[in-house]
Design a protein around this motif. Structure first.
Motif, PDB file in Angstrom:
ATOM      1  N   LEU A 181       0.857  -1.185   0.000  1.00  0.00           N
ATOM      2  CA  LEU A 181       0.000   0.000   0.000  1.00  0.00           C
ATOM      3  C   LEU A 181       0.894   1.236   0.000  1.00  0.00           C
ATOM      4  CD1 LEU A 181      -2.789   1.404   0.357  1.00  0.00           C
ATOM      5  CD2 LEU A 181      -2.435   1.194   2.827  1.00  0.00           C
ATOM      6  N   LYS A 182       0.760   2.052  -1.031  1.00  0.00           N
ATOM      7  CA  LYS A 182       1.540   3.284  -1.130  1.00  0.00           C
ATOM      8  C   LYS A 182       0.602   4.437  -1.460  1.00  0.00           C
ATOM      9  CE  LYS A 182       5.698   0.932  -2.879  1.00  0.00           C
ATOM     10  NZ  LYS A 182       6.683   0.859  -3.987  1.00  0.00           N
ATOM     11  N   GLY A 183       0.863   5.568  -0.855  1.00  0.00           N
ATOM     12  CA  GLY A 183       0.099   6.761  -1.183  1.00  0.00           C
ATOM     13  C   GLY A 183       0.689   7.453  -2.396  1.00  0.00           C
ATOM     14  N   ILE A 184      -0.150   8.180  -3.097  1.00  0.00           N
ATOM     15  CA  ILE A 184       0.321   8.958  -4.254  1.00  0.00           C
ATOM     16  C   ILE A 184      -0.202  10.393  -4.143  1.00  0.00           C
ATOM     17  CG2 ILE A 184       0.540   7.002  -5.822  1.00  0.00           C
ATOM     18  CD1 ILE A 184      -2.201   7.787  -7.008  1.00  0.00           C
ATOM     19  N   VAL A 185       0.529  11.314  -4.730  1.00  0.00           N
ATOM     20  CA  VAL A 185       0.096  12.710  -4.839  1.00  0.00           C
ATOM     21  C   VAL A 185      -0.044  13.001  -6.325  1.00  0.00           C
ATOM     22  CG1 VAL A 185       0.590  15.113  -4.280  1.00  0.00           C
ATOM     23  CG2 VAL A 185       1.377  13.295  -2.743  1.00  0.00           C
ATOM     24  N   VAL A 186      -1.211  13.499  -6.722  1.00  0.00           N
ATOM     25  CA  VAL A 186      -1.468  13.760  -8.136  1.00  0.00           C
ATOM     26  C   VAL A 186      -1.760  15.240  -8.372  1.00  0.00           C
ATOM     27  CG1 VAL A 186      -2.343  11.425  -8.535  1.00  0.00           C
ATOM     28  CG2 VAL A 186      -3.950  13.268  -7.985  1.00  0.00           C
ATOM     29  N   VAL A 187      -1.431  15.703  -9.565  1.00  0.00           N
ATOM     30  CA  VAL A 187      -1.783  17.041 -10.043  1.00  0.00           C
ATOM     31  C   VAL A 187      -2.364  16.869 -11.442  1.00  0.00           C
ATOM     32  CG1 VAL A 187      -0.006  18.196  -8.681  1.00  0.00           C
ATOM     33  CG2 VAL A 187       0.524  17.417 -11.018  1.00  0.00           C
ATOM     34  N   ARG A 188      -2.901  17.947 -11.984  1.00  0.00           N
ATOM     35  CA  ARG A 188      -3.352  17.880 -13.376  1.00  0.00           C
ATOM     36  C   ARG A 188      -2.157  17.613 -14.295  1.00  0.00           C
ATOM     37  NH1 ARG A 188      -7.985  19.565 -15.852  1.00  0.00           N
ATOM     38  NH2 ARG A 188      -6.702  20.305 -17.588  1.00  0.00           N
ATOM     39  N   ARG A 189      -2.405  16.889 -15.368  1.00  0.00           N
ATOM     40  CA  ARG A 189      -1.330  16.534 -16.292  1.00  0.00           C
ATOM     41  C   ARG A 189      -0.632  17.776 -16.865  1.00  0.00           C
ATOM     42  NH1 ARG A 189       0.397  12.047 -18.403  1.00  0.00           N
ATOM     43  NH2 ARG A 189      -1.340  10.872 -17.511  1.00  0.00           N
ATOM     44  N   ASP A 190      -1.384  18.865 -17.038  1.00  0.00           N
ATOM     45  CA  ASP A 190      -0.789  20.071 -17.611  1.00  0.00           C
ATOM     46  C   ASP A 190      -0.231  21.023 -16.558  1.00  0.00           C
ATOM     47  OD1 ASP A 190      -3.137  20.968 -16.476  1.00  0.00           O
ATOM     48  OD2 ASP A 190      -4.036  21.665 -18.357  1.00  0.00           O
ATOM     49  N   SER A 191      -0.200  20.574 -15.295  1.00  0.00           N
ATOM     50  CA  SER A 191       0.337  21.432 -14.226  1.00  0.00           C
ATOM     51  C   SER A 191       1.861  21.509 -14.325  1.00  0.00           C
ATOM     52  CB  SER A 191      -0.059  20.864 -12.853  1.00  0.00           C
ATOM     53  OG  SER A 191       0.622  21.541 -11.815  1.00  0.00           O
ATOM     54  N   PRO A 192       2.444  22.666 -14.001  1.00  0.00           N
ATOM     55  CA  PRO A 192       3.905  22.777 -14.019  1.00  0.00           C
ATOM     56  C   PRO A 192       4.576  22.152 -12.788  1.00  0.00           C
ATOM     57  CG  PRO A 192       2.923  24.857 -13.351  1.00  0.00           C
ATOM     58  CD  PRO A 192       1.785  23.956 -13.735  1.00  0.00           C
ATOM     59  N   ILE A 193       3.793  21.774 -11.786  1.00  0.00           N
ATOM     60  CA  ILE A 193       4.344  21.243 -10.527  1.00  0.00           C
ATOM     61  C   ILE A 193       4.973  19.871 -10.764  1.00  0.00           C
ATOM     62  CG2 ILE A 193       3.728  20.418  -8.217  1.00  0.00           C
ATOM     63  CD1 ILE A 193       1.604  22.622  -8.153  1.00  0.00           C
ATOM     64  N   GLN A 194       6.211  19.706 -10.230  1.00  0.00           N
ATOM     65  CA  GLN A 194       6.953  18.465 -10.420  1.00  0.00           C
ATOM     66  C   GLN A 194       7.272  17.744  -9.111  1.00  0.00           C
ATOM     67  OE1 GLN A 194       7.607  17.202 -13.461  1.00  0.00           O
ATOM     68  NE2 GLN A 194       6.544  18.955 -14.374  1.00  0.00           N
ATOM     69  N   SER A 195       7.176  18.418  -7.977  1.00  0.00           N
ATOM     70  CA  SER A 195       7.514  17.775  -6.697  1.00  0.00           C
ATOM     71  C   SER A 195       6.598  18.314  -5.601  1.00  0.00           C
ATOM     72  CB  SER A 195       8.981  18.064  -6.329  1.00  0.00           C
ATOM     73  OG  SER A 195       9.144  19.444  -5.993  1.00  0.00           O
ATOM     74  N   ILE A 196       6.529  17.595  -4.482  1.00  0.00           N
ATOM     75  CA  ILE A 196       5.636  18.021  -3.402  1.00  0.00           C
ATOM     76  C   ILE A 196       6.167  19.278  -2.706  1.00  0.00           C
ATOM     77  CG2 ILE A 196       4.695  15.725  -3.032  1.00  0.00           C
ATOM     78  CD1 ILE A 196       6.478  15.446  -0.574  1.00  0.00           C
ATOM     79  N   GLU A 197       7.479  19.544  -2.822  1.00  0.00           N
ATOM     80  CA  GLU A 197       8.011  20.774  -2.235  1.00  0.00           C
ATOM     81  C   GLU A 197       7.376  22.012  -2.876  1.00  0.00           C
ATOM     82  OE1 GLU A 197      10.907  17.622  -1.185  1.00  0.00           O
ATOM     83  OE2 GLU A 197       9.830  18.175  -3.026  1.00  0.00           O
ATOM     84  N   GLU A 198       6.942  21.890  -4.108  1.00  0.00           N
ATOM     85  CA  GLU A 198       6.312  23.016  -4.806  1.00  0.00           C
ATOM     86  C   GLU A 198       4.871  23.247  -4.357  1.00  0.00           C
ATOM     87  OE1 GLU A 198       7.202  23.117  -9.175  1.00  0.00           O
ATOM     88  OE2 GLU A 198       8.253  21.247  -8.716  1.00  0.00           O
ATOM     89  N   LEU A 199       4.367  22.376  -3.464  1.00  0.00           N
ATOM     90  CA  LEU A 199       2.997  22.526  -2.965  1.00  0.00           C
ATOM     91  C   LEU A 199       2.959  23.299  -1.649  1.00  0.00           C
ATOM     92  CD1 LEU A 199       1.641  18.936  -3.705  1.00  0.00           C
ATOM     93  CD2 LEU A 199       1.108  21.048  -4.952  1.00  0.00           C
ATOM     94  N   GLN A 200       4.052  23.937  -1.302  1.00  0.00           N
ATOM     95  CA  GLN A 200       4.120  24.717  -0.060  1.00  0.00           C
ATOM     96  C   GLN A 200       2.965  25.719   0.000  1.00  0.00           C
ATOM     97  OE1 GLN A 200       5.393  25.004   3.389  1.00  0.00           O
ATOM     98  NE2 GLN A 200       7.214  24.390   2.234  1.00  0.00           N
ATOM     99  N   GLY A 201       2.142  25.587   1.041  1.00  0.00           N
ATOM    100  CA  GLY A 201       1.028  26.505   1.259  1.00  0.00           C
ATOM    101  C   GLY A 201      -0.211  26.222   0.422  1.00  0.00           C
ATOM    102  N   ALA A 202      -0.189  25.175  -0.395  1.00  0.00           N
ATOM    103  CA  ALA A 202      -1.307  24.881  -1.299  1.00  0.00           C
ATOM    104  C   ALA A 202      -2.441  24.150  -0.574  1.00  0.00           C
ATOM    105  CB  ALA A 202      -0.830  24.029  -2.471  1.00  0.00           C
ATOM    106  N   ARG A 203      -3.636  24.222  -1.159  1.00  0.00           N
ATOM    107  CA  ARG A 203      -4.756  23.420  -0.663  1.00  0.00           C
ATOM    108  C   ARG A 203      -4.683  22.059  -1.344  1.00  0.00           C
ATOM    109  NH1 ARG A 203     -10.751  25.510  -1.572  1.00  0.00           N
ATOM    110  NH2 ARG A 203     -10.345  24.745  -3.689  1.00  0.00           N
TER     111      ARG A 203
END
Length: 346
Positions: A181-203
Motif C-alpha cells: 500500500l503506497k500513497g500517491i500525490v497527483v496534479v493535473r497533467r498540464d500542471s507545471p508542478i513536479q515535486s511536493i516541495e512546490e505545494l508549499q502553502g497549497a490546498r
C-alpha cells in the motif's frame, strides 16, 4: 407449487434496478411480498432503504420513483419478520442475524456493492453462512462503527487494523500478498508542478483524515520534507481525483489502485508527482465474537476462491491479486514509523 418471485427482470446492480420495470404476474400481492422477502433482491432493497442517497426523485422518472418508494415502504413494514425467512437454510451469527460485513468506503456505495456482494454470495455458497453488506458512505462513519464493534467482518486499512485490535480485538484473516500500500500525490497533467516541495502553502485534497495510504502516508511525507499545506477532506478517493482533474484543487492524494480504477477520462488528466513508502495492504478482518469454526470456514473459502479463475476474478475487483494469510505482525511498520501520531480522532 410454483413460486412467483416478484417478476422483476434479473438485477445485477442498482443502476439496473433504476431502469427496470416489473412484468405482469397473476400471483396474489401477499404472496408477491413474501417471495420478495425470501428472494435475493431482498438484500438489494435493504441496501436502498438504508442508504438511498444515490436515488432521488430527480434521478428517476416519476412512475419509477413512485413504484420504488411503494415497494420499499411495504418492505420496511415487514423488516421485523424473522431473519430465517430471508436467509432460510443458512447459518447465522449468534444473534440469529446474518453476519455483517463492511468495507472501507474508498468508492461510492454502488461500486462497493458491485464489488463485494458477489464475493459475499460466493462465501455464502461455500460456507453455508449468511452475510449482509453494510454500507457506510463516509470513512469516519466506517471508523466509528468498527471501533464500536458493529461489524462481524470488515475490509479495513492497516492503521484501522491496529485501532480495531486495540478497541475490539479484530483479527486479520487474509490480505493481498502481491503489492504494498503506497500513497500517491497527483496534479493535473498540464500542471507545471513536479515535486511536493512546490505545494508549499497549497490546498490539497484527501479522502479523509485517517485514510492510511491516501492521507496519513502522504501527510507524513509532507511533514518529513517540511511542506505546509491546507488540507481538505472530500470523503472518497474518486472525489479527490475528480476535483484535481477539474482544477478545483491544485493537488490531491490517493492510492494507485483507486487511481487505476477511475474512468480513463479522469485518469488521462492526472499525473503522479510523488509516491510514499509502502506498507502491507488492507486485510479482510473478523471480530473475535465470531466463532472460531466460522472464522476458519470463511478463511478457507476465500483461499479456495483465490485458487480458481472465477473466484480470483471476484477478488481482483477489491483488488486482492494474490491472497495470503494475514497476521498482526505484518503491520508493525505502523508503530515503527510512528504513523499513529497522524491519526486524527473525530
Amino acid at each position: 407449487m410454483t413460486i412467483c418471485r416478484w417478476n422483476w427482470p434479473i438485477i445485477s446492480n442498482q443502476e439496473d434496478l433504476i431502469h427496470s420495470s416489473p412484468r405482469p404476474c397473476n400471483t396474489r400481492p401477499s404472496t408477491l411480498i413474501f417471495n420478495l422477502i425470501i428472494s435475493r433482491h431482498f438484500r438489494l432493497f435493504t441496501i436502498l432503504w438504508r442508504d438511498f442517497a444515490f436515488v432521488t426523485p430527480t434521478t428517476l422518472p416519476r412512475p419509477h420513483w413512485k413504484r420504488l418508494t411503494t415497494v420499499i415502504s411495504v418492505i420496511s413494514t415487514l423488516i421485523g419478520a424473522p431473519s430465517s425467512i430471508a436467509y432460510a437454510g443458512h447459518h447465522t451469527g449468534q444473534s440469529g442475524k446474518p453476519y455483517s460485513f463492511a468495507a472501507i468506503p474508498q468508492f461510492e456505495q454502488r461500486r462497493l456493492f458491485r464489488i463485494w456482494r458477489p464475493i459475499l454470495d460466493e462465501l455464502e455458497r461455500q460456507t453455508g453462512l449468511s452475510f449482509e453488506f453494510i454500507g457506510t458512505a463516509k470513512i469516519p462513519a466506517f471508523e466509528q462503527s468498527f471501533m464500536d464493534g458493529k461489524f462481524d467482518f470488515a475490509y479495513m486499512n492497516p492503521l484501522h487494523v491496529i485501532k480495531a485490535r486495540q478497541s475490539q480485538g479484530y483479527i486479520p484473516l487474509v490480505r493481498d500478498g502481491s503489492r504494498q500500500l503506497k500513497g500517491i500525490v497527483v496534479v493535473r497533467r498540464d500542471s507545471p508542478i513536479q515535486s511536493i516541495e512546490e505545494l508549499q502553502g497549497a490546498r490539497i485534497d484527501f479522502p479523509s483524515p485517517n485514510a492510511l495510504g491516501a492521507s496519513i502516508l502522504p501527510r507524513a511525507d509532507f511533514a518529513r520534507r517540511k511542506v505546509s499545506f491546507v488540507p481538505r477532506y472530500v470523503q472518497t478517493h474518486s472525489s479527490v481525483y475528480l476535483h484535481v482533474a477539474r482544477g478545483i484543487s491544485l493537488a490531491g492524494c490517493g492510492v494507485l489502485s483507486t487511481l487505476q480504477a477511475q474512468k480513463a477520462s479522469i485518469r488521462s488528466q492526472l499525473r503522479i508527482i510523488h509516491t510514499t513508502r509502502g506498507l502491507t495492504p488492507h486485510p479482510f478482518s473478523v471480530h473475535p465474537r465470531v466463532p472460531e469454526a466460522h472464522r476458519r470456514k470463511v478463511k478457507q473459502a476465500l483461499q479456495k476462491m483465490a485458487s480458481t479463475p472465477q473466484g480470483q476474478r471476484l477478488l481482483d475487483a477489491i483488488p486482492m491479486k494474490e491472497l495470503v494469510e494475514a497476521k498482526l505482525s505484518d503491520y508493525h511498520a505502523i508503530k515503527d514509523w510512528k504513523l499513529e501520531s497522524y491519526y486524527i480522532k473525530q
